[in-house]
Design a protein around this motif. Structure first.
Motif, PDB file in Angstrom:
ATOM      1  N   THR A 149       0.847  -1.188   0.000  1.00 47.74           N
ATOM      2  CA  THR A 149       0.000   0.000   0.000  1.00 47.74           C
ATOM      3  C   THR A 149       0.884   1.240   0.000  1.00 47.74           C
ATOM      4  O   THR A 149       1.977   1.242   0.571  1.00 47.74           O
ATOM      5  CB  THR A 149      -0.976   0.001   1.198  1.00 47.74           C
ATOM      6  OG1 THR A 149      -1.852   1.110   1.077  1.00 47.74           O
ATOM      7  CG2 THR A 149      -0.269   0.017   2.516  1.00 47.74           C
TER       8      THR A 149
ATOM      9  N   THR B 266       0.581   5.810  -0.162  1.00 45.64           N
ATOM     10  CA  THR B 266      -0.259   7.007  -0.185  1.00 45.64           C
ATOM     11  C   THR B 266       0.453   8.108  -0.957  1.00 45.64           C
ATOM     12  O   THR B 266       1.691   8.156  -1.000  1.00 45.64           O
ATOM     13  CB  THR B 266      -0.597   7.508   1.234  1.00 45.64           C
ATOM     14  OG1 THR B 266       0.618   7.793   1.925  1.00 45.64           O
ATOM     15  CG2 THR B 266      -1.416   6.490   1.999  1.00 45.64           C
TER      16      THR B 266
ATOM     17  N   SER C 136      -9.518   7.615  -3.674  1.00 43.87           N
ATOM     18  CA  SER C 136      -9.129   8.992  -3.979  1.00 43.87           C
ATOM     19  C   SER C 136     -10.324   9.933  -3.913  1.00 43.87           C
ATOM     20  O   SER C 136     -11.468   9.508  -3.993  1.00 43.87           O
ATOM     21  CB  SER C 136      -8.504   9.052  -5.378  1.00 43.87           C
ATOM     22  OG  SER C 136      -9.496   8.888  -6.365  1.00 43.87           O
TER      23      SER C 136
ATOM     24  N   ARG D 134      -4.783   6.766  -1.889  1.00 46.19           N
ATOM     25  CA  ARG D 134      -4.153   5.517  -1.428  1.00 46.19           C
ATOM     26  C   ARG D 134      -4.279   4.475  -2.522  1.00 46.19           C
ATOM     27  O   ARG D 134      -5.352   4.272  -3.087  1.00 46.19           O
ATOM     28  CB  ARG D 134      -4.803   4.997  -0.154  1.00 46.19           C
ATOM     29  CG  ARG D 134      -4.196   3.656   0.304  1.00 46.19           C
ATOM     30  CD  ARG D 134      -4.746   3.181   1.620  1.00 46.19           C
ATOM     31  NE  ARG D 134      -4.422   4.080   2.712  1.00 46.19           N
ATOM     32  CZ  ARG D 134      -3.259   4.075   3.391  1.00 46.19           C
ATOM     33  NH1 ARG D 134      -2.319   3.224   3.066  1.00 46.19           N
ATOM     34  NH2 ARG D 134      -3.067   4.915   4.375  1.00 46.19           N
TER      35      ARG D 134
ATOM     36  N   GLY E  48      -1.673  11.947   1.581  1.00 46.55           N
ATOM     37  CA  GLY E  48      -2.564  10.929   2.137  1.00 46.55           C
ATOM     38  C   GLY E  48      -3.955  10.893   1.530  1.00 46.55           C
ATOM     39  O   GLY E  48      -4.747  10.015   1.864  1.00 46.55           O
TER      40      GLY E  48
END
Length: 164
Positions: A58, A60, A87, A67, A64
Motif C-alpha cells: 500500500t 499514499t 481517492s 491511497r 494521504g
C-alpha cells in the motif's frame, strides 16, 4: 474447348493477402499502450484480499488523500493481483471513491511492485503513478512493463494504461 483462365490475378492476390496479414500482425504485436478496465470497487476490494505484507502493498500520495493498495485474489495463479485506488472527490459523508484496476482480459496482473512506484503531478491532468508490473505472457514467461495510473482529484476521473 474452353480457354484457360488467366492465372496472373490469383498470383497477384496471394502476395497482397500475405502483405496485409503481415502488416496486421505487426501492428497487433507492436505493443502500444492499452487502456485497462477501471471500475467501482466490488467484493474483490475486501480487506481480506489485501496483499501481504501490508506495508509493502500500500502507498499514499497527495498528502494521504490518495491511497493505492494491491489486492491479491490468489487465483488465477497467473494473474491474481489488482490495484485498488481510494481517492477524492469525497462524497457527502466524507468517504473517498473506490476504484479497482484490472489487467488485460478482465483478469489481474501477474505481479506488481508498489514499493518502487513513482509519481509525478501535472496540475492540468492530475497525479500519474507508474507501477512496475508483470503480465502473464505467452508461454511461461511473464512480460515486464509499467502500469500508468492517472488520478484527477478535482474531477474524480481515473484512467490506467499498460505501457507497450
Amino acid at each position: 474447348m474452353r480457354p484457360a483462365r488467366p492465372i496472373l490475378p490469383a498470383l497477384m492476390l496471394a502476395p497482397t493477402l500475405a502483405v496485409t496479414l503481415a502488416l496486421t500482425l505487426a501492428i497487433a504485436f507492436a505493443a502500444p499502450a492499452t487502456a485497462q478496465q477501471v471500475q467501482d470497487c466490488d467484493a474483490r476490494a475486501s480487506a481480506r484480499n489485501l496483499a501481504e505484507p501490508w506495508d509493502a502493498s500500500t502507498r499514499t500520495f497527495a498528502s494521504g488523500a490518495i491511497r493505492l493498495a494491491m489486492i491479491d485474489m490468489i487465483e488465477p495463479a497467473g494473474a491474481p493481483f489488482y490495484l485498488l485506488v481510494l481517492s477524492p472527490p469525497y462524497d457527502e459523508i466524507g468517504d473517498r471513491q473506490c476504484r479497482l484496476i484490472e489487467g488485460p482480459g478482465n483478469m489481474g496482473f501477474y505481479s506488481m511492485d508498489l514499493e518502487t512506484a513513482e509519481a509525478s503531478y501535472d496540475p492540468a491532468l492530475g497525479l500519474t503513478v507508474r507501477v512496475p508490473i508483470r503480465l502473464y505472457g505467452q508461454g511461461d514467461i511473464p512480460r515486464e512493463t509499467m502500469l500508468d495510473v492517472l488520478i484527477n482529484q478535482a474531477t474524480g476521473d481515473i484512467s490506467a494504461r499498460v505501457a507497450g
